[in-house]
Design an enzyme around this catalytic site. Sequence first.
Site, PDB file in Angstrom:
ATOM      1  N   CYS A  97       5.961   0.740  -1.239  1.00 42.31           N
ATOM      2  CA  CYS A  97       6.605   0.854   0.069  1.00 42.31           C
ATOM      3  C   CYS A  97       8.071   1.267  -0.017  1.00 42.31           C
ATOM      4  CB  CYS A  97       6.463  -0.457   0.835  1.00 42.31           C
ATOM      5  SG  CYS A  97       4.736  -0.923   1.090  1.00 42.31           S
TER       6      CYS A  97
ATOM      7  N   HIS B 156      14.263  -3.721   5.572  1.00 41.17           N
ATOM      8  CA  HIS B 156      12.860  -3.513   5.224  1.00 41.17           C
ATOM      9  C   HIS B 156      11.983  -4.250   6.232  1.00 41.17           C
ATOM     10  CE1 HIS B 156       9.555  -2.357   2.711  1.00 41.17           C
ATOM     11  NE2 HIS B 156       9.225  -3.598   2.426  1.00 41.17           N
TER      12      HIS B 156
ATOM     13  N   GLU C 121      14.765 -11.105   2.057  1.00 36.29           N
ATOM     14  CA  GLU C 121      15.730 -10.053   2.360  1.00 36.29           C
ATOM     15  C   GLU C 121      16.918 -10.603   3.129  1.00 36.29           C
ATOM     16  OE1 GLU C 121      15.915  -5.572   4.358  1.00 36.29           O
ATOM     17  OE2 GLU C 121      14.215  -6.879   4.810  1.00 36.29           O
TER      18      GLU C 121
ATOM     19  N   LYS D 173      10.164  -1.515  12.090  1.00 29.93           N
ATOM     20  CA  LYS D 173       8.727  -1.764  11.909  1.00 29.93           C
ATOM     21  C   LYS D 173       8.137  -2.552  13.071  1.00 29.93           C
ATOM     22  CE  LYS D 173       8.579  -1.572   6.823  1.00 29.93           C
ATOM     23  NZ  LYS D 173      10.004  -1.333   6.487  1.00 29.93           N
TER      24      LYS D 173
ATOM     25  N   HIS E 180       4.246  -0.774   9.626  1.00 32.64           N
ATOM     26  CA  HIS E 180       4.663  -0.516   8.253  1.00 32.64           C
ATOM     27  C   HIS E 180       3.928   0.714   7.740  1.00 32.64           C
ATOM     28  CE1 HIS E 180       6.076  -0.849   4.324  1.00 32.64           C
ATOM     29  NE2 HIS E 180       5.765  -2.100   4.019  1.00 32.64           N
TER      30      HIS E 180
ATOM     31  N   PHE F 152       5.631  -3.314  -3.505  1.00 32.39           N
ATOM     32  CA  PHE F 152       4.836  -4.102  -4.429  1.00 32.39           C
ATOM     33  C   PHE F 152       5.208  -3.725  -5.869  1.00 32.39           C
ATOM     34  CE2 PHE F 152       0.854  -4.976  -1.583  1.00 32.39           C
ATOM     35  CZ  PHE F 152       1.590  -5.879  -0.845  1.00 32.39           C
TER      36      PHE F 152
END
Length: 407
Positions: free
Chosen positions: A162, A302, A313, A331, A336, A395
């Site tokens: 991502c 993010h 975060e 998002k 996402h 990831f």
Amino acid sequence: MTAPGIAVTGIGLVTAAGVGAGASWSGVCGGVSAARRDPALAGLPVDFSCTVPDFDAGRLVGRRSRLVHDRFVQLAIVAAREAVADSGLDPETWDGARVGVVIGCGLGGVATWERQHRLLLDKGPDAVSALLIPMLVPNMVAGHLAMELGATGPNLVTATACASGATAIGTALGLLRDGACDVVVTGGAEAGVSPLIVTGFAQMGALSTRTADPAAASRPFDADRDGFVIGEGSGVLVLEREADAVARGARVRARAAGYGASADAHHMTAPDPAGAGVLRALDAALAEAGVGPSDVDHVNAHGTSTPLNDVAEARVLARTVGGGAAVTSTKGVLGHTLGAAGAIEAALTVLAVETGTVPPTANLTRQDPEIDLDVVAGSPRARRVDVAVSNSFGFGGQNAVLIFTAA
């Protein structure tokens, strides 16, 4: 020696808010989620997504497109055409050998893979397309853009889950600063809304299960968040050295000023709760841009709407930029978009810098008390944005941070 300034001279967007940068920006500023039930996911435990509405590849790309392109390539072609037109550059006249293409993609042609596998099972090998492989491998998105644009310089795809789109833009900055290219068309594309991929994320517990109310499912930083909503899209930027852009009279929408990357080396899917890797990437990006944490006016986070990621975060941001930056996660509107997310959000960050507008975080009605940030909610916030951060994490613990500054 001071690194040359890098200008963003073109933007193209294809998102769940619409086709084109204008529609996408209007959608995220409107703060209403694009999530809705998806007929392609009918019967699955999670049956909703954020897909691009009314995307007619035959009209937008070409009549033969469905025969030779997976959807992730189609999205990228439309976004790239818009970005190049926006830059004022002409592929008919540029020196293609000095034009690079760097695109991020995490999955590739998964929809093609699924369709062709079903044909193999149902009808046998003769039914499988001879173009299966070139339609599904991720590198073909950069290859097709090179053919589309006559760009014969460096050509590659980055895959950092991502963070892929942000990693691509960071890689493009290096090509320009090293003198390998004069122009780089860069960004990300993903079309991973397929039954198998959605099921895989659902089995992990990563997706929101708010099936009764899809539009309220993506809620970054909210106390009631329960997972992300999968989306698709593409974001493409045209980058060139600022001196070159100014010399040809181009509009400089913002400067791409810094990039930092790191690895958590912690877990396959969970973020490091201490945020050490994220902090290293942020520090590196700020240092390259020549600014400090207190200079940051805006963060496009993010902000996936997952319980662990949002808190991890937020802890890093609270320790660094603190309450001085207006934070948002787009998002909440767009879902996402996986490998495209970092590029789409980079483009939206450029627009925030250019317009002095921070979009709201959709569905944020009760901010998680563990998140001690100034998160914009409800409506867009007008404020001067001289320095902005765009965060992307993937990831495998792969982190990418971009800094954009006002032109």
